[in-house]
Scaffold this motif. Structure first.
Motif, PDB file in Angstrom:
ATOM      1  N   SER A  79       0.704  -0.783   0.127  1.00 50.90           N
ATOM      2  CA  SER A  79      -0.024   0.282   0.158  1.00 50.90           C
ATOM      3  C   SER A  79       0.849   1.442   0.413  1.00 50.90           C
ATOM      4  CB  SER A  79      -1.108   0.066   1.043  1.00 50.90           C
ATOM      5  OG  SER A  79      -2.219  -1.175   1.389  1.00 50.90           O
ATOM      6  N   GLU A  83      -3.202   4.766   2.629  1.00 56.67           N
ATOM      7  CA  GLU A  83      -4.246   5.099   3.785  1.00 56.67           C
ATOM      8  C   GLU A  83      -5.214   4.826   2.042  1.00 56.67           C
ATOM      9  OE1 GLU A  83      -6.021   6.475   6.951  1.00 56.67           O
ATOM     10  OE2 GLU A  83      -3.931   7.385   7.314  1.00 56.67           O
ATOM     11  N   GLN A  86      -4.545   1.896  -0.223  1.00 54.42           N
ATOM     12  CA  GLN A  86      -4.878   0.649   0.815  1.00 54.42           C
ATOM     13  C   GLN A  86      -5.823   0.258   0.803  1.00 54.42           C
ATOM     14  OE1 GLN A  86      -4.437  -0.632   4.917  1.00 54.42           O
ATOM     15  NE2 GLN A  86      -3.093  -1.875   3.817  1.00 54.42           N
ATOM     16  N   PRO A 105      -2.851  -3.042   8.426  1.00 58.39           N
ATOM     17  CA  PRO A 105      -3.709  -2.129   7.966  1.00 58.39           C
ATOM     18  C   PRO A 105      -2.161  -0.671   7.910  1.00 58.39           C
ATOM     19  CG  PRO A 105      -3.995  -2.595  10.305  1.00 58.39           C
ATOM     20  CD  PRO A 105      -3.428  -3.678   9.062  1.00 58.39           C
ATOM     21  N   ASN A 107      -3.290   2.377   9.376  1.00 49.74           N
ATOM     22  CA  ASN A 107      -3.605   3.444  10.387  1.00 49.74           C
ATOM     23  C   ASN A 107      -4.514   2.017  10.759  1.00 49.74           C
ATOM     24  OD1 ASN A 107      -4.985   4.771  11.425  1.00 49.74           O
ATOM     25  ND2 ASN A 107      -4.486   7.017  10.779  1.00 49.74           N
ATOM     26  N   SER A 110      -8.276   3.708  11.953  1.00 45.54           N
ATOM     27  CA  SER A 110      -9.389   3.399  10.380  1.00 45.54           C
ATOM     28  C   SER A 110      -9.156   2.848   9.137  1.00 45.54           C
ATOM     29  CB  SER A 110      -8.555   4.431   9.510  1.00 45.54           C
ATOM     30  OG  SER A 110      -7.541   4.491   8.760  1.00 45.54           O
ATOM     31  N   ALA A 111      -9.175   1.530   9.873  1.00 39.28           N
ATOM     32  CA  ALA A 111      -8.593   0.093   9.096  1.00 39.28           C
ATOM     33  C   ALA A 111     -10.596  -0.504   9.618  1.00 39.28           C
ATOM     34  CB  ALA A 111      -7.602  -0.780   9.527  1.00 39.28           C
ATOM     35  N   SER A 173       0.786   5.823  14.555  1.00 37.91           N
ATOM     36  CA  SER A 173      -0.736   5.431  13.603  1.00 37.91           C
ATOM     37  C   SER A 173      -0.681   4.324  13.457  1.00 37.91           C
ATOM     38  CB  SER A 173      -1.503   5.519  12.295  1.00 37.91           C
ATOM     39  OG  SER A 173      -0.685   5.400  11.062  1.00 37.91           O
TER      40      SER A 173
END
Length: 348
Positions: A79, A83, A86, A105, A107, A110-111, A173
């Motif tokens: 990624s 983010e 990803q 992830p 982050n 936020s995942a 993160s």
């Protein structure tokens, strides 16, 4: 009517649909339905990047080898520590019709939004390496980063029980960076409270950046006029930056510095005496466990480990991966036990 006490594998609707007629015949013959069904399983593996040596040469290599053994069809993406990238990759995996997603992830906070999309599509999610917070995942695979950081901080205070310390932390993160900080401070706090140790610089470094780490250490050295006893680092990449800053001041090899991952370059720095230690995790085994967990979940099996980690939403089955510190004293023995990593060439 005679009752037959059948002790063979249990056929579920999900495995029946995956296996098809050939798999059903194998099942009736007592063969492993998982082996039959795995041929039809599609798995997506999303990694944060391929910049760090471990992701390609260890995690993915271990996963790929086991996936081939299990007959899995797999897709992989890196990624670029983004983010946005990803999120797009995650949606593309779902569009491809994968049966299981393995997510590392970028982050952790936020995942959860990505995982909800998989939940809606009824696609199980294996949470890999960095904990996805408040997410309905099926299992977590990773080391105990708090314990890992504690073990390194304990070695630091043995080597330098007093003086100025610099904390060079990782990507803020990610769960690992946060857990490392917690583990370091668990050990250092009594020394800080007593006045024996003083933290003169503490900083999270975006993307685990070598350059940002070097700049942090340079600034800290200027601030305290090179009076530093230890530099605690988040990974090998940040340790490289710290050592560069120390070398410029003639301090390399005189100050405790740790890394994490025991990359081939870090191994050379340990031999040279510039890096005191680097923590090694069996990332190959992590990848193997990811492929195995994906196959089980795709066949309707639950992951049961006896160990859990709470991600804020639920208790998640945790497949813990071994880690330990590499020093000059155990480097040769570790190379014999883990030749796939310690015999590797440094990637460019």
């Amino acid at each position: 009517m005679q009752t037959i006490d059948y002790k063979g594998p249990v056929l579920t609707r999900q495995t029946f649909l995956r296996a098809g007629a050939g798999g059903l015949l194998a099942f009736m013959a007592g063969a492993s339905l998982e082996a039959q069904a795995a041929k039809n399983i599609k798995v997506g593996f999303i990694l944060p990047n391929f910049d760090q040596l471990r992701w390609r040469n260890a995690d993915f290599a271990g996963f790929e080898g086991e996936a081939k053994k299990l007959g899995l069809t797999y897709f992989s993406e890196a990624s670029q520590a983004s983010e946005t990238v990803q999120a797009s990759q995650f949606e593309n995996m779902l569009t491809r019709g994968v049966d299981v997603l393995i997510l590392t992830p970028v982050n952790g906070a936020s995942a959860a939004a990505l995982v909800r999309k998989a939940n809606k599509a009824k696609v199980p999610v294996v949470n890999y390496n960095f904990l996805a917070l408040n997410a309905d995942v099926d299992c977590f695979i990773g080391r105990d980063a708090v314990q890992m950081a504690e073990s390194m901080a304990q070695d630091a205070v043995k080597a330098a029980p007093s003086g100025n310390y610099i904390l060079v932390l990782g990507e803020e993160s990610t769960s690992v960076a946060q857990e490392e900080r917690k583990g370091y401070l668990n050990v250092l706090k009594p020394f800080i409270d007593s006045g024996k140790i003083k933290i003169v610089s503490e900083q999270f470094n975006k993307g685990w950046s070598t350059e940002l780490a070097r700049a942090q250490v340079e600034n800290a050295l200027t601030k305290v006029k090179n009076d530093v006893a230890a530099v605690i680092c988040a990974n090998d990449g940040t340790a490289y930056g710290a050592i560069q800053a120390l070398q410029a001041q003639g301090l390399a090899g005189k100050v405790f510095v740790n890394g994490v991952d025991a990359e081939p370059h870090a191994q050379e720095l340990i031999k040279q005496g510039f890096l005191t230690l680097s923590n090694f995790t069996d990332f190959w085994q992590s990848g193997v466990e990811a492929a195995s967990a994906a196959a089980k979940l795709a066949n309707g099996q639950k992951i049961e480990t006896g160990v859990i980690v709470n991600n804020g939403l639920k208790d998640v089955p945790w497949i813990k991966i071994q880690n330990f510190n590499i020093t000059k004293n155990n480097l040769a023995d570790s190379a014999k036990k883990y030749p796939w990593w310690f015999a590797a060439k440094t990637a460019t």
